[in-house]
Design a protein around this motif. Sequence first.
Motif, PDB file in Angstrom:
ATOM      1  N   ASN A  32       0.849  -1.200   0.000  1.00  0.00           N
ATOM      2  CA  ASN A  32       0.000   0.000   0.000  1.00  0.00           C
ATOM      3  C   ASN A  32       0.879   1.243   0.000  1.00  0.00           C
ATOM      4  O   ASN A  32       0.654   2.187  -0.749  1.00  0.00           O
ATOM      5  N   ALA A  33       1.882   1.231   0.875  1.00  0.00           N
ATOM      6  CA  ALA A  33       2.794   2.362   0.960  1.00  0.00           C
ATOM      7  C   ALA A  33       4.049   1.939   1.703  1.00  0.00           C
ATOM      8  O   ALA A  33       4.010   1.036   2.543  1.00  0.00           O
ATOM      9  N   MET A  34       5.146   2.596   1.380  1.00  0.00           N
ATOM     10  CA  MET A  34       6.397   2.438   2.101  1.00  0.00           C
ATOM     11  C   MET A  34       6.820   3.821   2.581  1.00  0.00           C
ATOM     12  O   MET A  34       6.545   4.826   1.909  1.00  0.00           O
ATOM     13  N   ALA A  35       7.484   3.853   3.710  1.00  0.00           N
ATOM     14  CA  ALA A  35       7.844   5.149   4.259  1.00  0.00           C
ATOM     15  C   ALA A  35       9.138   5.057   5.066  1.00  0.00           C
ATOM     16  O   ALA A  35       9.566   3.970   5.457  1.00  0.00           O
ATOM     17  N   VAL A  48       9.257  11.044   7.680  1.00  0.00           N
ATOM     18  CA  VAL A  48      10.205  11.773   6.840  1.00  0.00           C
ATOM     19  C   VAL A  48       9.715  11.793   5.398  1.00  0.00           C
ATOM     20  O   VAL A  48       9.637  12.851   4.766  1.00  0.00           O
ATOM     21  N   ALA A  49       9.381  10.612   4.873  1.00  0.00           N
ATOM     22  CA  ALA A  49       8.946  10.523   3.481  1.00  0.00           C
ATOM     23  C   ALA A  49       8.106   9.278   3.298  1.00  0.00           C
ATOM     24  O   ALA A  49       8.359   8.251   3.944  1.00  0.00           O
ATOM     25  N   GLN A  50       7.118   9.374   2.406  1.00  0.00           N
ATOM     26  CA  GLN A  50       6.237   8.249   2.132  1.00  0.00           C
ATOM     27  C   GLN A  50       6.048   8.113   0.638  1.00  0.00           C
ATOM     28  O   GLN A  50       5.979   9.119  -0.081  1.00  0.00           O
ATOM     29  N   LEU A  51       5.946   6.867   0.171  1.00  0.00           N
ATOM     30  CA  LEU A  51       5.709   6.570  -1.239  1.00  0.00           C
ATOM     31  C   LEU A  51       4.588   5.545  -1.321  1.00  0.00           C
ATOM     32  O   LEU A  51       4.714   4.443  -0.791  1.00  0.00           O
ATOM     33  N   THR A  52       3.477   5.920  -1.983  1.00  0.00           N
ATOM     34  CA  THR A  52       2.361   4.993  -2.100  1.00  0.00           C
ATOM     35  C   THR A  52       2.539   4.092  -3.316  1.00  0.00           C
ATOM     36  O   THR A  52       3.377   4.340  -4.191  1.00  0.00           O
ATOM     37  N   ARG A  71      11.611   3.563  -5.057  1.00  0.00           N
ATOM     38  CA  ARG A  71      11.481   2.112  -4.903  1.00  0.00           C
ATOM     39  C   ARG A  71      11.875   1.449  -6.210  1.00  0.00           C
ATOM     40  O   ARG A  71      11.655   1.998  -7.286  1.00  0.00           O
ATOM     41  N   ASP A  72      12.437   0.253  -6.114  1.00  0.00           N
ATOM     42  CA  ASP A  72      12.792  -0.465  -7.334  1.00  0.00           C
ATOM     43  C   ASP A  72      11.879  -1.675  -7.534  1.00  0.00           C
ATOM     44  O   ASP A  72      10.976  -1.929  -6.734  1.00  0.00           O
ATOM     45  N   GLN A  74      12.384  -4.743  -7.184  1.00  0.00           N
ATOM     46  CA  GLN A  74      12.516  -5.780  -6.162  1.00  0.00           C
ATOM     47  C   GLN A  74      11.937  -5.329  -4.823  1.00  0.00           C
ATOM     48  O   GLN A  74      12.145  -5.976  -3.802  1.00  0.00           O
ATOM     49  N   ASN A  75      11.209  -4.217  -4.860  1.00  0.00           N
ATOM     50  CA  ASN A  75      10.533  -3.671  -3.674  1.00  0.00           C
ATOM     51  C   ASN A  75      11.508  -3.195  -2.605  1.00  0.00           C
ATOM     52  O   ASN A  75      11.166  -3.140  -1.426  1.00  0.00           O
ATOM     53  N   ARG A  76      12.721  -2.865  -3.013  1.00  0.00           N
ATOM     54  CA  ARG A  76      13.628  -2.167  -2.101  1.00  0.00           C
ATOM     55  C   ARG A  76      13.260  -0.691  -2.133  1.00  0.00           C
ATOM     56  O   ARG A  76      12.948  -0.133  -3.185  1.00  0.00           O
ATOM     57  N   VAL A  77      13.307  -0.083  -0.975  1.00  0.00           N
ATOM     58  CA  VAL A  77      12.958   1.333  -0.861  1.00  0.00           C
ATOM     59  C   VAL A  77      14.208   2.100  -0.468  1.00  0.00           C
ATOM     60  O   VAL A  77      14.972   1.661   0.390  1.00  0.00           O
TER      61      VAL A  77
END
Length: 119
Positions: A32-35, A48-52, A71-72, A74-77
């Motif tokens: 859903n989101a990474m932050a 600090v920062a969020q990416l949906t 994000r790439d 491979q789901n690395r953030v």
Amino acid sequence: QVHLVESGGGLVQAGGSLSLTCKTSGSTFSTNAMAWYRQALGKQRELVAQLTSQGYTNYADCVKGRFTISRDAQNRVYLRMNSLKSEDTAVYYCNADLNVLALGRRTYWGQGTQVTVSS
């Protein structure tokens, strides 16, 4: 279960740059989101920062224009931090809002990585 592992923290002089990486592993999931959050000594943890998953980003006012979340495949953030200031010194945590197979929606945290900016 999903595990998050951060890397890339360290000591840097004011004005310098660092890149943090958050690697995910474990159960099958969709995002859903990474932050990235941070917690300075004696202070509350802050976003600090969020990416949906749709690609929207949200940054704390104090890092806008200096930090970039990405994000790439491979789901690395990643968190690219430029023009670092002493007030950026904190433990940085990766956060994931996921839909995990057989578990449903879950939130996960990494163990944190220390970023120290010397003035």
